[in-house]
Structures are given as C-alpha cells and as structure tokens.
Write a protein that holds these residues in place. Structure first.
Motif, PDB file in Angstrom:
ATOM      1  N   ALA A  89       0.834  -1.121   0.019  1.00  9.31           N
ATOM      2  CA  ALA A  89       0.074   0.043  -0.235  1.00  9.31           C
ATOM      3  C   ALA A  89       0.744   1.098  -0.062  1.00  9.31           C
ATOM      4  O   ALA A  89       0.612   2.363  -0.781  1.00  9.31           O
ATOM      5  N   LEU A  90       1.863   1.123   0.936  1.00  7.64           N
ATOM      6  CA  LEU A  90       2.895   2.369   0.968  1.00  7.64           C
ATOM      7  C   LEU A  90       3.485   2.700  -0.377  1.00  7.64           C
ATOM      8  O   LEU A  90       3.441   3.656  -0.717  1.00  7.64           O
ATOM      9  N   LEU A  91       3.967   1.451  -1.082  1.00  7.40           N
ATOM     10  CA  LEU A  91       4.578   1.572  -2.291  1.00  7.40           C
ATOM     11  C   LEU A  91       3.958   2.036  -3.253  1.00  7.40           C
ATOM     12  O   LEU A  91       4.321   3.276  -4.086  1.00  7.40           O
ATOM     13  N   VAL A  92       2.418   1.661  -3.479  1.00  9.99           N
ATOM     14  CA  VAL A  92       1.818   2.177  -4.545  1.00  9.99           C
ATOM     15  C   VAL A  92       1.410   3.679  -4.318  1.00  9.99           C
ATOM     16  O   VAL A  92       1.529   4.476  -5.232  1.00  9.99           O
ATOM     17  N   GLU A 142      -8.320  -0.259 -11.571  1.00 11.22           N
ATOM     18  CA  GLU A 142      -7.851  -1.558 -11.938  1.00 11.22           C
ATOM     19  C   GLU A 142      -7.132  -1.338 -13.203  1.00 11.22           C
ATOM     20  O   GLU A 142      -6.665  -2.164 -13.480  1.00 11.22           O
ATOM     21  N   ASP A 143      -7.059  -0.267 -13.970  1.00 14.31           N
ATOM     22  CA  ASP A 143      -6.221  -0.252 -14.932  1.00 14.31           C
ATOM     23  C   ASP A 143      -4.789   0.084 -14.779  1.00 14.31           C
ATOM     24  O   ASP A 143      -4.055   0.039 -15.415  1.00 14.31           O
ATOM     25  N   ARG A 144      -4.751   0.667 -13.400  1.00 14.17           N
ATOM     26  CA  ARG A 144      -3.253   1.199 -13.136  1.00 14.17           C
ATOM     27  C   ARG A 144      -2.684   0.160 -12.228  1.00 14.17           C
ATOM     28  O   ARG A 144      -1.502   0.303 -12.148  1.00 14.17           O
ATOM     29  N   ILE A 145      -3.398  -0.642 -11.571  1.00 22.77           N
ATOM     30  CA  ILE A 145      -2.971  -1.599 -10.659  1.00 22.77           C
ATOM     31  C   ILE A 145      -3.399  -2.907 -11.033  1.00 22.77           C
ATOM     32  O   ILE A 145      -4.714  -3.406 -11.005  1.00 22.77           O
ATOM     33  N   LEU A 186       3.430   5.762  -2.979  1.00 23.64           N
ATOM     34  CA  LEU A 186       4.504   6.600  -3.194  1.00 23.64           C
ATOM     35  C   LEU A 186       4.794   6.631  -4.735  1.00 23.64           C
ATOM     36  O   LEU A 186       5.514   7.536  -5.476  1.00 23.64           O
ATOM     37  N   VAL A 187       4.660   5.586  -5.553  1.00 25.74           N
ATOM     38  CA  VAL A 187       4.752   5.375  -7.051  1.00 25.74           C
ATOM     39  C   VAL A 187       3.887   6.520  -7.484  1.00 25.74           C
ATOM     40  O   VAL A 187       4.277   7.137  -8.409  1.00 25.74           O
ATOM     41  N   PHE A 188       2.558   6.644  -7.182  1.00 24.50           N
ATOM     42  CA  PHE A 188       1.612   7.494  -7.751  1.00 24.50           C
ATOM     43  C   PHE A 188       2.101   8.949  -7.494  1.00 24.50           C
ATOM     44  O   PHE A 188       2.033   9.887  -8.306  1.00 24.50           O
ATOM     45  N   LYS A 189       2.688   9.432  -6.451  1.00 27.50           N
ATOM     46  CA  LYS A 189       3.136  10.648  -6.029  1.00 27.50           C
ATOM     47  C   LYS A 189       4.213  10.899  -6.679  1.00 27.50           C
ATOM     48  O   LYS A 189       4.197  12.188  -7.013  1.00 27.50           O
ATOM     49  N   HIS A 190       5.130  10.162  -7.193  1.00 27.34           N
ATOM     50  CA  HIS A 190       6.246  10.370  -7.799  1.00 27.34           C
ATOM     51  C   HIS A 190       6.352  10.414  -9.361  1.00 27.34           C
ATOM     52  O   HIS A 190       7.397  10.811 -10.126  1.00 27.34           O
TER      53      HIS A 190
END
Lengths: 88, 239
Positions: B22-25, B63-66, B27-31
């Motif tokens: 959850a944390l990773l996802v 669901e298209d992004r994850i 941060l990915v969207f943030k950056h």
C-alpha cells in the motif's frame, strides 16, 4: 566468446611469458617464485579494495528519516480512502 | 520538453507485504505524475491478506493502473517476473522490491536517464556517490563489499552493483535476457545483468539509496555465502 575462455586465454598468455622468463633473462630461482608473488599480490590487492570500499561505503542515515515521513504521509492518505493500513 | 510517450510497467513481486504494498503504491503515484504507467503485483498466495489490500488500492487508483496477477504459492522471483511480463502492456518494464528498500522517488531519474542515453537497461547502484545504504551493520557491509570485489575481479560485469534489483528494462530486452537465465534468488539478478552485459546491451547506472526494510520480514536467509559462490562459479563458466 564465453568469459571463462577469455580468462583462460589471458592465463595462457601470462604463463607463456613466465616460461619465457624461466628460460632466459631472470635467474631461475626468482622466476620459479613469480607465480607465488603474483597470486599473493592479487590477494593483497583484493583485500585492499575491500578495505577501501568499506571505508568509503556510502551511507544515508537521512534517508531513513525521510522514509518515515513518507510512510506517515502514505498512511494518512490511504486510511482516508478506505485502504487498510493498520497492520504492523 | 518532449512529451514522454512511453508506457512503464512496474512489476512488483510480493509475499506477505500487506502494508508495504500500500505504501509503495502511494509513493509510486506520488512520484510518477504525468507518466503513463501500470503496477503489476505478482503475489504468491500471501496468507497475510496482501491481495485484499491490493484490491482496496484498485478501488482508489483504478484497476487499469494496478493489476493483480496472483499465483497460488511461492514460486520464485524469476518466474514472478516472467509471469508479470506476460501481462505487461508497457514498452518499458521496471522491477523493484515491495519492501520500500527501493524508493519510488528514484523512478523519475531512471526514466530520465533512459531518455537521455537511449539505454536498453538502467540499473540502480548503491555503491557510488549519491547512492548509499542505511541499516547495514559492519558485517553486512563487509560481505557486500567482499562479494562485489570478487564478482568484479572474476566477471568484469561493467556495472558497479551486481546484486541490486531496482532496474528499468526495455521490454524486448528483458524478454530476451530473462529467457536465457536459469538461476534462483538474487544470483538470478546477477545473471540477468551479466548476460545483458555479455550481449552488449547499452546499460546505464543511476545512484539509489537503499534503506533496510522497516516492516515485515526479510526473505534473506542463512546459507547465502555458499549460494553466492556457487552462483559466481556458474556465471564464470556459462556467460
């Protein structure tokens, strides 16, 4: 060409050079010991590289702090949107 | 600045990474704003509910992004990448760990490096200036450094960080390299980059920082040194 083949060719070339030395210029006793000197030097060089690398091993303690901030920010955001982040 | 028309598929293998994913996802969207990407989670049947959390994340981000492409049980890292690749719709693939030791804030620098140099592979390195580690005791640093010197001397790999697994690949290159790799675990990571180097693919490096995992348990275990030496010997004769 496989890497090991390259290394073996290098080894053969160096050995040929060493045998050449045995036959000609250098006094026999010294020439026989050359492989030993070489291996010992290689070992010392390796240890030196490990030591130097260890001394200059880049560290980043500030990154741990930043990561904690990121984790807090992420938990805040996700909690509000119904993602379960209470697991520890 | 030219618009980046590439699509990046980020493959993240997981096992019991319920909180970290959850944390990773996030941060990915943030950056990665203004970048076309998808995250492919390859979960090996985690008993801790990782897949439930991924489904919650799909509700938030789409669901298209994850993409959740799970497998029934632990089947190994290499096959996890192969599995993820099958579902990847991007022309570039990023592989990274789920435990936040690979921070998503470096993703833009991987992308930028690839665009600047046209490289086929961009690999993250912890061992150069600008990179680094945190949370490693002296013993771990010693073995890491020793292992690296040994590998550099024997293999002449052309990269400074052989065991790192934070990398960006052109999809076609990853498919080519992965098909010829047979090792398991982190030796697999080494085999990938050495084979790529032997095949003369253009490889670039970017510095990354590696903070030892905060949550969960490490998959790194005991007899690593023996496995490592066996792996080196194998790579020495087969690449």
């Amino acid at each position: 060409m496989k890497h090991i083949v390259k290394l073996l060719i290098l080894l053969v070339a160096v050995s040929a050079f060493w045998i050449g030395l045995l036959e000609t210029v250098v006094p026999r006793s010294y020439a026989w010991l050359l492989p030993v000197y070489f291996i010992v030097s290689l070992g010392c060089y390796g240890l030196l590289m490990v030591g130097v690398g260890l001394m200059h091993f880049p560290t980043c303690p500030q990154e741990a702090v930043l990561l904690q901030k990121d984790i807090a920010e992420a938990k805040e955001f996700l909690k509000q949107r119904g993602v379960d982040v209470d697991y520890d | 600045m030219e618009i980046n028309k590439n699509k990046y598929s980020i493959i993240v293998p997981t096992y019991n990474e319920r909180l970290n994913i959850a944390l990773l996802v996030y941060l990915v969207f943030k950056h990665l704003r203004d970048v076309d990407f998808e995250i492919i989670v390859v979960d090996d049947g985690s008993p801790d509910g990782t897949q439930e959390v991924v489904k919650q994340l799909q509700q938030v981000y789409g669901e298209d992004r994850i993409l959740l492409r799970a497998r029934p049980r632990k089947l190994g890292l290499g096959t996890a990448y192969v599995h993820g690749l099958k579902h990847a719709s991007g022309n570039f693939v990023v592989i990274m760990d789920a435990d936040l030791s690979h921070h998503p804030k470096y993703l833009p620098s991987f992308i930028r490096k690839q665009l600047e140099t046209g490289a086929s592979i961009v690999t993250g390195t912890r061992y150069v200036k600008g990179g680094g580690v945190h949370g490693w005791n002296l013993m771990r640093k010693l073995t890491s450094r020793g292992a690296n010197v040994l590998a550099q001397t024997l293999l002449w790999p052309g990269v400074s960080d052989l065991t790192g697994s934070f990398r960006l690949y052109r999809k076609s290159v990853l498919e080519d390299v992965i098909s010829s790799c047979v090792s398991k675990g982190y030796v697999f990571q080494m085999e990938m980059i050495v084979r790529a180097s032997r095949k003369r693919y253009h490889i670039e490096e970017v510095p990354i920082t590696f903070v030892d995992r905060v949550y969960g348990s490490s998959k790194l275990g005991g007899s690593e040194i023996v496995e490592y030496l066996k792996g080196l010997a194998y790579l020495l004769v087969s690449t």
